[in-house]
Write a protein that holds these residues in place. Structure first.
Motif, PDB file in Angstrom:
ATOM      1  N   LYS A  19       0.840  -1.204   0.000  1.00 21.96           N
ATOM      2  CA  LYS A  19       0.000   0.000   0.000  1.00 21.96           C
ATOM      3  C   LYS A  19       0.871   1.248   0.000  1.00 21.96           C
ATOM      4  CE  LYS A  19      -4.085  -1.835   0.032  1.00 21.96           C
ATOM      5  NZ  LYS A  19      -4.953  -1.665  -1.149  1.00 21.96           N
ATOM      6  N   SER A  20       0.266   2.353  -0.440  1.00 15.16           N
ATOM      7  CA  SER A  20       0.964   3.637  -0.448  1.00 15.16           C
ATOM      8  C   SER A  20       0.144   4.706   0.249  1.00 15.16           C
ATOM      9  CB  SER A  20       1.221   4.091  -1.887  1.00 15.16           C
ATOM     10  OG  SER A  20       2.147   3.254  -2.525  1.00 15.16           O
ATOM     11  N   ILE A  21       0.845   5.622   0.894  1.00 15.58           N
ATOM     12  CA  ILE A  21       0.223   6.807   1.476  1.00 15.58           C
ATOM     13  C   ILE A  21       0.902   8.013   0.831  1.00 15.58           C
ATOM     14  CG2 ILE A  21      -0.328   8.065   3.584  1.00 15.58           C
ATOM     15  CD1 ILE A  21       0.318   5.505   5.155  1.00 15.58           C
ATOM     16  N   LYS A  22       0.075   8.962   0.399  1.00 13.33           N
ATOM     17  CA  LYS A  22       0.624  10.129  -0.291  1.00 13.33           C
ATOM     18  C   LYS A  22       0.581  11.360   0.617  1.00 13.33           C
ATOM     19  CE  LYS A  22      -0.549   8.565  -4.904  1.00 13.33           C
ATOM     20  NZ  LYS A  22      -1.185   8.884  -6.194  1.00 13.33           N
ATOM     21  N   CYS A  23       1.538  12.232   0.418  1.00 17.77           N
ATOM     22  CA  CYS A  23       1.603  13.463   1.198  1.00 17.77           C
ATOM     23  C   CYS A  23       2.024  14.614   0.304  1.00 17.77           C
ATOM     24  CB  CYS A  23       2.585  13.323   2.353  1.00 17.77           C
ATOM     25  SG  CYS A  23       2.731  14.825   3.348  1.00 17.77           S
ATOM     26  N   GLU A  24       1.345  15.729   0.508  1.00 21.33           N
ATOM     27  CA  GLU A  24       1.658  16.936  -0.260  1.00 21.33           C
ATOM     28  C   GLU A  24       1.626  18.128   0.675  1.00 21.33           C
ATOM     29  OE1 GLU A  24      -1.195  17.749  -3.314  1.00 21.33           O
ATOM     30  OE2 GLU A  24      -0.202  19.581  -3.981  1.00 21.33           O
ATOM     31  N   GLN A  25       2.561  19.048   0.510  1.00 24.74           N
ATOM     32  CA  GLN A  25       2.535  20.282   1.301  1.00 24.74           C
ATOM     33  C   GLN A  25       2.601  21.486   0.357  1.00 24.74           C
ATOM     34  OE1 GLN A  25       5.349  22.494   1.778  1.00 24.74           O
ATOM     35  NE2 GLN A  25       7.040  21.252   0.991  1.00 24.74           N
ATOM     36  N   ASN A  26       1.817  22.514   0.710  1.00 26.17           N
ATOM     37  CA  ASN A  26       1.766  23.725  -0.123  1.00 26.17           C
ATOM     38  C   ASN A  26       2.359  24.927   0.609  1.00 26.17           C
ATOM     39  OD1 ASN A  26      -0.194  24.362   1.729  1.00 26.17           O
ATOM     40  ND2 ASN A  26      -1.900  24.353   0.283  1.00 26.17           N
ATOM     41  N   LEU A  27       3.261  24.651   1.553  1.00 29.91           N
ATOM     42  CA  LEU A  27       3.866  25.704   2.367  1.00 29.91           C
ATOM     43  C   LEU A  27       5.185  26.207   1.791  1.00 29.91           C
ATOM     44  CD1 LEU A  27       3.168  23.992   5.794  1.00 29.91           C
ATOM     45  CD2 LEU A  27       2.023  26.023   4.898  1.00 29.91           C
ATOM     46  N   GLY A  28       5.635  25.575   0.725  1.00 29.51           N
ATOM     47  CA  GLY A  28       6.923  25.970   0.156  1.00 29.51           C
ATOM     48  C   GLY A  28       8.106  25.486   0.977  1.00 29.51           C
ATOM     49  N   HIS A  29       7.876  24.538   1.880  1.00 30.34           N
ATOM     50  CA  HIS A  29       8.960  24.009   2.714  1.00 30.34           C
ATOM     51  C   HIS A  29       9.882  23.109   1.906  1.00 30.34           C
ATOM     52  CE1 HIS A  29       6.462  24.590   6.645  1.00 30.34           C
ATOM     53  NE2 HIS A  29       7.029  25.711   6.226  1.00 30.34           N
ATOM     54  N   ASP A  30      11.121  23.001   2.394  1.00 32.20           N
ATOM     55  CA  ASP A  30      12.083  22.178   1.659  1.00 32.20           C
ATOM     56  C   ASP A  30      12.368  20.845   2.341  1.00 32.20           C
ATOM     57  OD1 ASP A  30      14.755  24.477   2.662  1.00 32.20           O
ATOM     58  OD2 ASP A  30      13.409  23.209   3.830  1.00 32.20           O
ATOM     59  N   THR A  31      11.789  20.625   3.507  1.00 31.62           N
ATOM     60  CA  THR A  31      12.038  19.374   4.234  1.00 31.62           C
ATOM     61  C   THR A  31      10.717  18.711   4.587  1.00 31.62           C
ATOM     62  OG1 THR A  31      14.025  20.369   5.207  1.00 31.62           O
ATOM     63  CG2 THR A  31      13.219  18.335   6.195  1.00 31.62           C
ATOM     64  N   MET A  32      10.640  17.409   4.340  1.00 30.04           N
ATOM     65  CA  MET A  32       9.425  16.654   4.653  1.00 30.04           C
ATOM     66  C   MET A  32       9.793  15.398   5.429  1.00 30.04           C
ATOM     67  SD  MET A  32       7.099  17.158   1.212  1.00 30.04           S
ATOM     68  CE  MET A  32       5.602  16.529   2.006  1.00 30.04           C
ATOM     69  N   TYR A  33       8.826  14.903   6.191  1.00 30.51           N
ATOM     70  CA  TYR A  33       9.073  13.802   7.120  1.00 30.51           C
ATOM     71  C   TYR A  33       7.918  12.804   7.100  1.00 30.51           C
ATOM     72  CZ  TYR A  33      11.698  17.704   9.252  1.00 30.51           C
ATOM     73  OH  TYR A  33      12.514  18.791   9.467  1.00 30.51           O
ATOM     74  N   TRP A  34       8.249  11.587   7.510  1.00 29.59           N
ATOM     75  CA  TRP A  34       7.225  10.627   7.897  1.00 29.59           C
ATOM     76  C   TRP A  34       7.477  10.220   9.339  1.00 29.59           C
ATOM     77  CZ3 TRP A  34       2.723   9.774   5.889  1.00 29.59           C
ATOM     78  CH2 TRP A  34       2.518   9.950   4.521  1.00 29.59           C
ATOM     79  N   TYR A  35       6.412  10.314  10.146  1.00 28.39           N
ATOM     80  CA  TYR A  35       6.441   9.867  11.526  1.00 28.39           C
ATOM     81  C   TYR A  35       5.414   8.752  11.694  1.00 28.39           C
ATOM     82  CZ  TYR A  35       9.326  13.597  13.555  1.00 28.39           C
ATOM     83  OH  TYR A  35      10.365  14.415  13.895  1.00 28.39           O
ATOM     84  N   LYS A  36       5.694   7.862  12.627  1.00 27.14           N
ATOM     85  CA  LYS A  36       4.769   6.766  12.922  1.00 27.14           C
ATOM     86  C   LYS A  36       4.351   6.866  14.384  1.00 27.14           C
ATOM     87  CE  LYS A  36       4.569   1.688  13.145  1.00 27.14           C
ATOM     88  NZ  LYS A  36       5.328   0.416  12.936  1.00 27.14           N
ATOM     89  N   GLN A  37       3.047   6.805  14.636  1.00 30.03           N
ATOM     90  CA  GLN A  37       2.550   6.766  16.012  1.00 30.03           C
ATOM     91  C   GLN A  37       1.945   5.399  16.245  1.00 30.03           C
ATOM     92  OE1 GLN A  37      -0.766   9.321  17.207  1.00 30.03           O
ATOM     93  NE2 GLN A  37       0.159   9.572  19.216  1.00 30.03           N
ATOM     94  N   ASP A  38       2.584   4.619  17.107  1.00 26.60           N
ATOM     95  CA  ASP A  38       2.133   3.244  17.324  1.00 26.60           C
ATOM     96  C   ASP A  38       1.061   3.181  18.413  1.00 26.60           C
ATOM     97  OD1 ASP A  38       5.230   2.411  19.075  1.00 26.60           O
ATOM     98  OD2 ASP A  38       3.438   3.463  19.772  1.00 26.60           O
ATOM     99  N   SER A  39       0.700   1.962  18.788  1.00 30.83           N
ATOM    100  CA  SER A  39      -0.404   1.784  19.738  1.00 30.83           C
ATOM    101  C   SER A  39      -0.070   2.323  21.125  1.00 30.83           C
ATOM    102  CB  SER A  39      -0.761   0.306  19.845  1.00 30.83           C
ATOM    103  OG  SER A  39       0.379  -0.433  20.230  1.00 30.83           O
ATOM    104  N   LYS A  40       1.207   2.462  21.430  1.00 27.95           N
ATOM    105  CA  LYS A  40       1.617   3.015  22.723  1.00 27.95           C
ATOM    106  C   LYS A  40       1.741   4.530  22.661  1.00 27.95           C
ATOM    107  CE  LYS A  40       4.050  -1.128  24.208  1.00 27.95           C
ATOM    108  NZ  LYS A  40       5.340  -1.728  24.624  1.00 27.95           N
ATOM    109  N   LYS A  41       1.341   5.097  21.560  1.00 23.73           N
ATOM    110  CA  LYS A  41       1.312   6.550  21.350  1.00 23.73           C
ATOM    111  C   LYS A  41       2.677   7.182  21.134  1.00 23.73           C
ATOM    112  CE  LYS A  41      -3.072   6.361  21.793  1.00 23.73           C
ATOM    113  NZ  LYS A  41      -3.887   6.288  20.556  1.00 23.73           N
TER     114      LYS A  41
END
Lengths: 114, 114
Positions: A19-41
């Protein structure tokens, strides 16, 4: 107009699927991230891209492959999904130039693997 | 290894009173600290930050205090309002060594009673 948008917001799938998850930002930022929040928060960084270049890769299984076609987009592809991949995945962006450390997060994508 | 800890999972406060949220960290390399606020089904939003060269930063009703010797920071909200009810995440980074990588605590759920 949403600053950081992720799709889909909810994803339910079977073990072994890709599966894929897509992300787009319109803030003109130059750095993007993926974070994961698991069941323990715990909210943990997975990847960071700066101007399409990978700069942070945190001990994530190679079943996870981020792709940044341009600096406004950072997609996350997950192969051979496992039960433990169930979590909320947050995309975020920041301005490297400003360097305040402030991240702008998307609303999250809740992935459930059955 | 949990480098940022929020030992109180929840806090309940009367409207108009002070809310104090606490955060402890173990990594002495951390030099920048942030608080994020998160409503259900939304991504975390930046609230306030503090650099290690300061011991206090104030923004309206929100004040963050940093005690470097104790490796402790706190967020004070005065006066508390029902709209402040949310989960608050403490985050830290080591700007010199790992740039924009944020390490998050597990959050404290604040409930402000009318």
């Amino acid at each position: 107009d949403t600053a950081v948008s992720q799709t889909p917001k909810y994803l339910v799938t079977q073990m072994g699927n890709d599966k894929s998850i897509k992300c787009e930002q319109n803030l003109g930022h130059d750095t993007m991230y993926w974070y994961k929040q698991d069941s323990k928060k715990f909210l943990k960084i997975m990847f960071s891209y700066n101007n399409k270049e990978l700069i942070i890769n945190e001990t994530v299984p190679n079943r996870f492959s981020p792709k940044s076609p341009d600096k406004a987009h950072l997609n996350l592809h997950i192969n051979s999904l496992e039960l433990g991949d169930s979590a909320v995945y947050f995309c975020a962006s920041s301005s490297h130039t400003g360097n305040t450390g402030e991240l702008f997060f998307g609303e999250g994508s809740r992935l459930t693997v059955l | 290894d949990q480098q940022v800890k929020q030992n109180s999972p929840s806090l309940s406060v009367q409207e108009g009173r002070i809310s104090i949220l606490n955060c402890d960290y173990t990594n002495s390399m951390f030099d920048y600290f942030l608080w994020y606020k998160k409503y259900p089904a939304e991504g975390p939003t930046f609230l306030i930050s503090i650099s290690s060269i300061k011991d206090k930063n104030e923004d309206g009703r929100f004040t963050v205090f940093l005690n470097k010797s104790a490796k402790h920071l706190s967020l004070h909200i005065v006066p508390s309002q029902p709209g402040d009810s949310a989960v608050y995440f403490c985050a830290a980074s080591s700007r010199k060594s790992s740039g924009d990588k944020l390490t998050f605590g597990t959050g404290t759920r604040l409930a402000v009673r009318p």
